[in-house]
Scaffold this motif. Sequence first.
Motif, short mmCIF file in Angstrom:
data_model
loop_
_atom_site.label_atom_id
_atom_site.label_comp_id
_atom_site.label_asym_id
_atom_site.label_seq_id
_atom_site.Cartn_x
_atom_site.Cartn_y
_atom_site.Cartn_z
N SER A 62 0.85 -1.20 0.00
CA SER A 62 0.00 0.00 0.00
C SER A 62 0.88 1.24 0.00
N LEU A 117 -5.84 2.55 -0.35
CA LEU A 117 -6.53 2.22 -1.60
C LEU A 117 -5.71 2.60 -2.82
N PHE A 214 -9.20 -8.33 4.08
CA PHE A 214 -9.34 -7.42 2.95
C PHE A 214 -8.79 -8.05 1.68
N LYS A 216 -7.67 -6.52 -2.48
CA LYS A 216 -7.54 -5.34 -3.34
C LYS A 216 -7.05 -5.78 -4.71
N ASN A 218 -5.89 -4.02 -8.47
CA ASN A 218 -5.57 -2.80 -9.22
C ASN A 218 -5.06 -3.17 -10.61
N GLY A 241 -11.66 -2.53 -4.04
CA GLY A 241 -11.28 -2.92 -2.69
C GLY A 241 -12.47 -3.42 -1.90
N ARG A 243 -13.13 -4.54 2.09
CA ARG A 243 -12.52 -4.62 3.42
C ARG A 243 -13.58 -4.78 4.50
N LYS A 258 -16.81 -1.39 0.61
CA LYS A 258 -16.38 -1.74 -0.75
C LYS A 258 -16.13 -0.45 -1.54
#
Length: 610
Positions: A62, A117, A214, A216, A218, A241, A243, A258
């Motif tokens: 992150s 994020l 969580f 994620k 991308n 995302g 979580r 979300k």
Amino acid sequence: MRHFYILFVLFYCASSTSVLAQLDSIQKLDEVIIADTKLTEYAEGFQVRSLSDSILSRDNASLTDVLRYNSSIYFKENGYGMVSSPSFRGTNSSQTAVIWNGISINSNLNGQTDFNLIAPNSSDQITIRSGGGSVQYGSGAIGGSIHLNNEIAFRKNQKNELEISYGSYETSKAIFKSVTSSDNIYSSVNVSYINSLNDYKYLGEGIKNENGAFQKLNIGYNFGARFNNHVFTWNSNYFYGDRNFSSSITAPSKNNYKDVTTRNLLSWTLKSSQLISKFKAAHLFERYRYFPDKDKLLFSEGKSNTYIADYSLDYFASKRLKFNAILNYTLIDAKGSNIGSNQRNTLSAVLLMQHKVSSILSYGLNVRKEFLNDFENPLLISLDGKLQLRPWYAIKVNASKNYRVPTFNDLFWEAGGNIGLAPETSLQAELGQVFEFSNLKFNLNGFFIDSKDLISWRPNDSGFWQPINIAETQNYGLEVTSEYLKSFNQHHLSVLMNYSYTKATNKEKNNQLLYVPFHKATGLLNYQFKKFSSYYQVLYTGKVFTTTDNIGVVDPYWVCNLGAEYQLNTAHTPITIGGKINNIFNIYYENVAYRPMPDRNFQLFINFKF
């Protein structure tokens, strides 16, 4: 109809300038194209620091991890991987701008960016710009700004990279990058996915982080094409995302959140001997859904669409004097369960000037004025300069007026929004000294920020919480950054350190602001020998206050991490294996009161380049 008219005017200006520029002599564009030229071309008096590739690769889960261990910015994180908001020079999270390829991507709903994020590997360059930047980047750039840039490099290149990792709390991660380019075409794609149960122990409490899972995803894509003196670029990014929001020590949680964001930017650049003309069109989308109970379908929602048309013209009056005129139109359309449906229109005019008087002295002047939105926008001015007194010693100085407009939540939140809010404004000044020797770089910066009309949520006569312009703050402090490099035989050693002292007070009570540490320090020791490398990270965060009377406190803490990597000998594909141990001394620490951070944990990875 007015929106389309303004877009048409901007496009017409771009087309007209392009025709004129073609009459001038044509120069070949630089090999590497970066969308945010203001960051490098018009910031002589500011502290601007880009993070190295090795730093980005080591904390790539992150953006919070990257900046927490490699800058003076403090992060308030509601448990690992949860909502993460910065305090840059003692300012709040809405006063730190995040700039993606020259465009602000702070949320239109709450005014801030959740740094958990942002996938750091989706950017080729991450740069920290300290100090006020509202003239160049608009609302929110008061404490400083974080710049996420993608480079378009026109040179023959073909490379692919895949990294797979696994770690504590059933955390798995995969990152893939691919670049294909020639002298006139560039294409790159990056994909990252991380999934974690995130059920770390609350040391000394006998419980775990039961609701912290969580995931994620991308996906980024960048494209560039060059035809004679025309360059067209396309930058695109998608993020999803999901979580669960962690429980605190005192209360359980079943919350779920979300997020979906998309960013698309199209640019057309034309360069001649004296002019650089650039037209940009962008669309940004954000949406959140909050579930009070993750096992039920009931949720609240907010979303916004942002449409941007931007025309920029650089004029080089001489080798020492240049100007940049910018006209920007932004339309924001926001809807939400608690804010209804609302729009905001902003037309901005910006003029930048950079003058290199001699090899010793250079200075810049920036001016910004905004129109069309629903506020009385102040005229913003920024001055900066650099004095190179010796080859190894320089003085930098800047002063600016900055602002932040109220968010949609501030204005329209049901049973609390206040449409009568005024923009926050601040005056600030900074003095920096730069020392550069063969093996040592050292920066010393002092800053002062005076802000008024800060938006504060307080209970009104009816008992509802409502935002009002009441708070006034004064921030001042000192920042030190240093870097030492040494090589002997095949041994390479580097030491990087950051330290900051920040005094940030509410003028009404003369108390330190919430979650602003007086002291923060980071250190990084790198060692490399042939194909082996190792590093040691240190983070110190002083105490922070959690109540306005400065009675509630989160204790200071040290956190240390240790990592190592080794490149294997292979016939065709370089393979690197490595690992990292976080919080090696297994200490208990919090960023937010009653929300513990992880105990000792590990991560192993393997990286293929082909």
